[in-house]
Every structure is written in C-alpha cells, then in structure tokens.
Design a protein around this motif. Structure first.
Motif, PDB file in Angstrom:
ATOM      1  N   VAL A 140      38.825 -10.587  18.419  1.00 38.08           N
ATOM      2  CA  VAL A 140      37.782 -11.217  19.233  1.00 38.08           C
ATOM      3  C   VAL A 140      37.272 -12.414  18.444  1.00 38.08           C
ATOM      4  N   VAL A 141      37.349 -13.586  19.058  1.00 36.08           N
ATOM      5  CA  VAL A 141      36.947 -14.827  18.400  1.00 36.08           C
ATOM      6  C   VAL A 141      35.595 -15.254  18.955  1.00 36.08           C
ATOM      7  N   TYR A 142      34.637 -15.422  18.040  1.00 32.74           N
ATOM      8  CA  TYR A 142      33.314 -15.924  18.416  1.00 32.74           C
ATOM      9  C   TYR A 142      33.345 -17.441  18.457  1.00 32.74           C
ATOM     10  N   ARG A 143      33.061 -18.016  19.641  1.00 28.55           N
ATOM     11  CA  ARG A 143      33.173 -19.459  19.854  1.00 28.55           C
ATOM     12  C   ARG A 143      31.817 -20.167  19.864  1.00 28.55           C
ATOM     13  N   GLY A 144      30.768 -19.479  19.463  1.00 29.06           N
ATOM     14  CA  GLY A 144      29.441 -20.102  19.443  1.00 29.06           C
ATOM     15  C   GLY A 144      28.539 -19.543  20.527  1.00 29.06           C
ATOM     16  N   PHE A 145      27.358 -20.140  20.651  1.00 28.28           N
ATOM     17  CA  PHE A 145      26.412 -19.675  21.665  1.00 28.28           C
ATOM     18  C   PHE A 145      25.666 -20.882  22.231  1.00 28.28           C
ATOM     19  N   HIS A 146      25.030 -20.656  23.363  1.00 28.25           N
ATOM     20  CA  HIS A 146      24.246 -21.694  24.032  1.00 28.25           C
ATOM     21  C   HIS A 146      22.938 -21.062  24.482  1.00 28.25           C
ATOM     22  N   THR A 147      21.863 -21.839  24.438  1.00 30.72           N
ATOM     23  CA  THR A 147      20.544 -21.315  24.809  1.00 30.72           C
ATOM     24  C   THR A 147      19.842 -22.294  25.747  1.00 30.72           C
ATOM     25  N   HIS A 148      18.559 -22.017  26.038  1.00 31.36           N
ATOM     26  CA  HIS A 148      17.786 -22.872  26.944  1.00 31.36           C
ATOM     27  C   HIS A 148      17.624 -24.266  26.334  1.00 31.36           C
ATOM     28  N   ASP A 149      17.493 -25.283  27.218  1.00 37.57           N
ATOM     29  CA  ASP A 149      17.450 -26.674  26.748  1.00 37.57           C
ATOM     30  C   ASP A 149      16.312 -26.908  25.762  1.00 37.57           C
ATOM     31  N   LYS A 150      15.102 -26.417  26.080  1.00 32.88           N
ATOM     32  CA  LYS A 150      13.961 -26.636  25.193  1.00 32.88           C
ATOM     33  C   LYS A 150      14.188 -25.942  23.846  1.00 32.88           C
ATOM     34  N   LEU A 151      14.639 -24.688  23.915  1.00 31.93           N
ATOM     35  CA  LEU A 151      14.914 -23.961  22.671  1.00 31.93           C
ATOM     36  C   LEU A 151      16.065 -24.605  21.913  1.00 31.93           C
ATOM     37  N   GLN A 152      17.013 -25.131  22.687  1.00 30.75           N
ATOM     38  CA  GLN A 152      18.138 -25.800  22.052  1.00 30.75           C
ATOM     39  C   GLN A 152      17.690 -27.072  21.336  1.00 30.75           C
ATOM     40  N   LYS A 153      16.730 -27.799  21.954  1.00 34.40           N
ATOM     41  CA  LYS A 153      16.220 -29.007  21.299  1.00 34.40           C
ATOM     42  C   LYS A 153      15.508 -28.661  19.997  1.00 34.40           C
ATOM     43  N   LEU A 154      14.675 -27.586  20.061  1.00 33.04           N
ATOM     44  CA  LEU A 154      14.015 -27.152  18.826  1.00 33.04           C
ATOM     45  C   LEU A 154      15.041 -26.741  17.771  1.00 33.04           C
ATOM     46  N   HIS A 155      16.036 -26.029  18.229  1.00 32.34           N
ATOM     47  CA  HIS A 155      17.081 -25.607  17.305  1.00 32.34           C
ATOM     48  C   HIS A 155      17.833 -26.811  16.739  1.00 32.34           C
ATOM     49  N   ASP A 156      18.129 -27.790  17.611  1.00 34.61           N
ATOM     50  CA  ASP A 156      18.825 -28.988  17.134  1.00 34.61           C
ATOM     51  C   ASP A 156      17.984 -29.743  16.112  1.00 34.61           C
ATOM     52  N   GLY A 157      16.627 -29.815  16.372  1.00 36.09           N
ATOM     53  CA  GLY A 157      15.745 -30.469  15.399  1.00 36.09           C
ATOM     54  C   GLY A 157      15.728 -29.740  14.075  1.00 36.09           C
ATOM     55  N   ALA A 158      15.662 -28.405  14.160  1.00 40.24           N
ATOM     56  CA  ALA A 158      15.672 -27.626  12.927  1.00 40.24           C
ATOM     57  C   ALA A 158      17.003 -27.783  12.191  1.00 40.24           C
ATOM     58  N   VAL A 159      18.088 -27.809  12.975  1.00 42.78           N
ATOM     59  CA  VAL A 159      19.407 -27.998  12.359  1.00 42.78           C
ATOM     60  C   VAL A 159      19.493 -29.362  11.693  1.00 42.78           C
ATOM     61  N   LYS A 160      18.925 -30.390  12.363  1.00 40.21           N
ATOM     62  CA  LYS A 160      18.945 -31.740  11.797  1.00 40.21           C
ATOM     63  C   LYS A 160      18.154 -31.784  10.489  1.00 40.21           C
ATOM     64  N   THR A 161      16.967 -31.150  10.507  1.00 45.10           N
ATOM     65  CA  THR A 161      16.150 -31.130   9.290  1.00 45.10           C
ATOM     66  C   THR A 161      16.873 -30.395   8.162  1.00 45.10           C
ATOM     67  N   ARG A 162      17.439 -29.213   8.498  1.00 45.42           N
ATOM     68  CA  ARG A 162      18.163 -28.451   7.478  1.00 45.42           C
ATOM     69  C   ARG A 162      19.374 -29.226   6.978  1.00 45.42           C
ATOM     70  N   THR A 163      20.005 -29.937   7.893  1.00 45.75           N
ATOM     71  CA  THR A 163      21.178 -30.717   7.491  1.00 45.75           C
ATOM     72  C   THR A 163      20.799 -31.839   6.535  1.00 45.75           C
ATOM     73  N   ASN A 164      19.669 -32.538   6.863  1.00 42.20           N
ATOM     74  CA  ASN A 164      19.211 -33.614   5.972  1.00 42.20           C
ATOM     75  C   ASN A 164      18.840 -33.076   4.597  1.00 42.20           C
ATOM     76  N   LEU A 165      18.131 -31.930   4.605  1.00 42.34           N
ATOM     77  CA  LEU A 165      17.760 -31.326   3.328  1.00 42.34           C
ATOM     78  C   LEU A 165      19.005 -30.885   2.548  1.00 42.34           C
ATOM     79  N   LYS A 166      19.960 -30.343   3.277  1.00 35.36           N
ATOM     80  CA  LYS A 166      21.184 -29.906   2.621  1.00 35.36           C
ATOM     81  C   LYS A 166      21.954 -31.093   2.050  1.00 35.36           C
ATOM     82  N   ILE A 167      21.960 -32.194   2.822  1.00 35.37           N
ATOM     83  CA  ILE A 167      22.651 -33.391   2.334  1.00 35.37           C
ATOM     84  C   ILE A 167      21.962 -33.929   1.081  1.00 35.37           C
ATOM     85  N   ALA A 168      20.595 -33.968   1.122  1.00 35.86           N
ATOM     86  CA  ALA A 168      19.856 -34.443  -0.050  1.00 35.86           C
ATOM     87  C   ALA A 168      20.100 -33.521  -1.247  1.00 35.86           C
TER      88      ALA A 168
END
Length: 389
Positions: free
Chosen positions: A236-264
C-alpha cells in the motif's frame, strides 16, 4: 411440411420435378472458421455446439436456428469460471478454465459474469459500484488508486488520504465462495483502517507520522479480509493527503516557515561544516609539513650516520692493516733473532765441547764488554745456559 422431389439425370443436367403445391427453398449456408463455434438449436429443443471450421446448412425441417459465435481467446494471465449442468441429475458444477487457449463452451455450460466496482472514467481515484462487468478474470498482480474522504483526526480536522493498493488474486475458488465484489471489500477495509489510524493523532501529529501509512502493519482489517477472499495485498503506497482550503493555507504557511528555518539552519550548518573542514585541512597540512620535515631530518641524520660509520670502518680497516704489517714485521725480526741466537748458542756449545774457555774467549773477543755472559753448565744434562750480567 415435407419436400417430395423426383430426380432425373438427363445428360449432365439434374432435373428436379416438384409435386403440385410444393415450394422450393434454398437452405442457408453457415460457415464457421477455426476461431468460432456454432450453436445449433433443433426443433425438438436439443442444443448442440459445433467447433469450427465447419459448414452447416440450416434446414427448417430440423433446425430452429444456427448461429456462429467467436470462441473465447484467453491469454496466459486470464481465466474463465464455467458452470455446467448435468442432464440427468440437473446438478450444477463449476470449474475454472485457464489460458492461454481458445475456449468453446459445451452444450449445457455457461460463463460466470462478474459485476464489480469499476474505476470512474472522470476520476481515477474513485470507484462506481456495479460498473465493471466482465467474464474474463485477470489473475496477474494489479493495482488501483483510491482516495479516502472525510477522515477525521483526533482534533476533528477533516482530511483526504490518497492511497495506491497493489493486489494479486491467489485463490479463485475462495474468492467465488467468499465475496461478490472484492473491490468493495478492499474499499471498506482500507477506509476503516485509515479512519482508525487517523483518529489516534492530531492534525500536526498525523502530518509527522503519515509516512507510516506505507507500512502494511497499519492495515490489519485489509490484510485479514483480503486473505479471507483469496487475495494478497502486496503493498500500500501512501500518496499524501489533502485538507480544507483554509486549513491547507495555514499548513502551507507553516510549511513555508519551517522550510525557511530549515534552509537557514542548513545554510548555517554548511558554513560551520565548511569552517571546520578548512581548519581540519589546515591542521592536516601543518601536520603533513612537520612530518615531511621530520622525515627529511631523519633522512639527513641517517646519511650522516652512514657517512661516519663508513669513515670509522675505513679507519678501523686501515689500523688493522697497520697492525697486521707491524705484527708481520716484528714476527719476522723475532724469528731472525731467534735463529741467530740459536746459531750463537750452537757455536759456543761446539767451542765448549772442544775445551775452549768460553769466558776468556768472550772477554778477549769483546774489547769493551758491556755485558758479561756467564756460561753455566747443567750437571744433569749437556745443556748450557747463558747468563747476561
């Protein structure tokens, strides 16, 4: 209706004489090739299946109809489920016909028609009930996509989980006896497993642990049910997940912040690693230079040792040669003196034997004697001893 005719052979022509009020009808010719078979239904209700190639003339006096059908062409990875009814006992039995072959059902046999969930032509991740009808059963490994909708986490976040299931049919008889639609069982079981897994974690925890959905141990109901219906779930291959647009935006923002911190963080870590590497290389270079200097100095010292050792060996050899020459010279001188003394002793012995006074002879011979030689005779032997005074 009976057809009564009289045949007369005149020359090369065959003449047929028909009785009054009888009619002439040309029989329909049915030709069947080697990839087809003919179903012949007689007027008395009997049915006969004839395998091609053959030619059958449809006689209305005997045949209700004659129809040609193509034989079932099976590949090596296909099978047919065939039912057969016994004419005497009316008992129905079942057997499986595997490919590769050309299959012709006999009279009294019919094929099992499957009616399963089918893939939605507009959405490959969705299934439509009773949309997939077929009689040829695939027995090779296969896979399908499916999205589990309305999955709730422990903090009541709604998500859609995307999966890909790999399966293989292992036992056809078990599948026929245990389920009507195996894909329906797959969908129900995988939905139950995903819902049970997601309900244990919050949304953030689910994101962190979602990769565990690639492990088959998290699908106990799916594995148990697939075994019961004769299937094997290989992966069984897990291909990811999708959520509500608003929650997804918050998640995308958090991912962006974590990504920037990780890059730094990675940038700083790389700089630190680069500095450490430079310092280490400088240290290694200095150590290498010191080692080369030590090896060079040690080489020079070895050369100097060899030179001094060689010089000492040469001097030693020279001294040994001088010593050997001195020993040879002194040995020869001593031997000569020894011979001379022996001759002198013999000379004086002869004189003594002749009765010459040796003391007087010696004093007369030496004008100024520096040494007094006294000849002493040994009473017990004829030997003489010279004493110098």
């Amino acid at each position: 209706m009976k057809v009564l005719t009289f045949d007369l052979l005149i020359g090369q022509y065959l003449l047929q004489l028909f009785l009054w009020r009888e009619k002439f009808q040309i029989l329909k010719r049915n030709a069947v090739n080697q990839n087809s078979y003919a179903i012949v239904r007689y007027n008395d209700g009997q049915v006969e299946h004839l395998k091609g190639p053959c030619v059958i003339y449809e006689n209305p006096l005997h045949h209700k109809f004659v129809k040609a059908y193509p034989m079932e062409s099976l590949d090596a990875n296909e099978a047919l489920v065939v039912y057969k009814q016994d004419k005497e006992t009316n008992k129905v039995t079942r057997y499986v016909q595997f490919g590769p072959t050309l299959f012709m059902p006999k009279a009294g046999e019919w094929l099992h028609e499957f009616c399963w969930h089918g893939i939605d032509p507009d959405n490959k991740t969705s299934m439509i009930p009773n949309s997939n009808r077929f009689s040829r059963l695939k027995i090779i490994p296969d896979q399908f996509y499916y999205n589990v909708d309305e999955v709730r986490t422990a903090d009541d976040a709604a998500i859609r989980v995307k999966l890909m299931l790999f399966y293989e049919l292992k036992d056809i008889d078990t599948m026929l006896n245990a389920t009507k639609d195996p894909f329906s069982d797959f969908i129900n079981c995988v939905c139950a497993d995903i819902i049970a897994y997601a309900s244990k974690y919050t949304y953030i925890e689910f994101m962190e642990k979602s990769s565990a959905l690639n492990d088959l141990s998290n699908y106990p109901q799916l594995l148990d049910r697939s075994k019961q219906i004769g299937y094997e779930i290989s992966k069984v291959v897990y291909r990811g997940f999708h959520t509500h647009d608003k929650l997804q935006k918050l998640h995308d923002g958090a991912v962006k912040t974590r990504t920037n911190l990780k890059i730094a963080y990675e940038k700083e870590e790389q700089e630190q690693e680069m500095t450490d590497m430079k310092l280490k290389n400088e240290k290694d270079r200095i150590q290498l230079e010191h080692k080369l200097e030590e090896e060079n100095l040690s080489h020079k010292q070895e050369l100097e040792k060899d030179r001094v050792r060689h010089k000492l060996m040469m001097e030693l050899k020279q001294e040994q040669n001088v010593r050997d020459v001195w020993i040879q010279e002194n040995t020869a001188s001593l031997e000569g003196k020894k011979l001379q003394d022996a001759q002198t002793l013999k000379y004086y012995t002869n004189l003594h034997d002749l009765g010459v006074d040796l003391n007087g002879y010696i004093q007369a011979k030496a004008q100024r004697p520096q040494k007094i030689i006294k000849v002493v005779a040994d009473k017990d032997s004829a030997n003489f001893h010279l004493h110098h005074t």
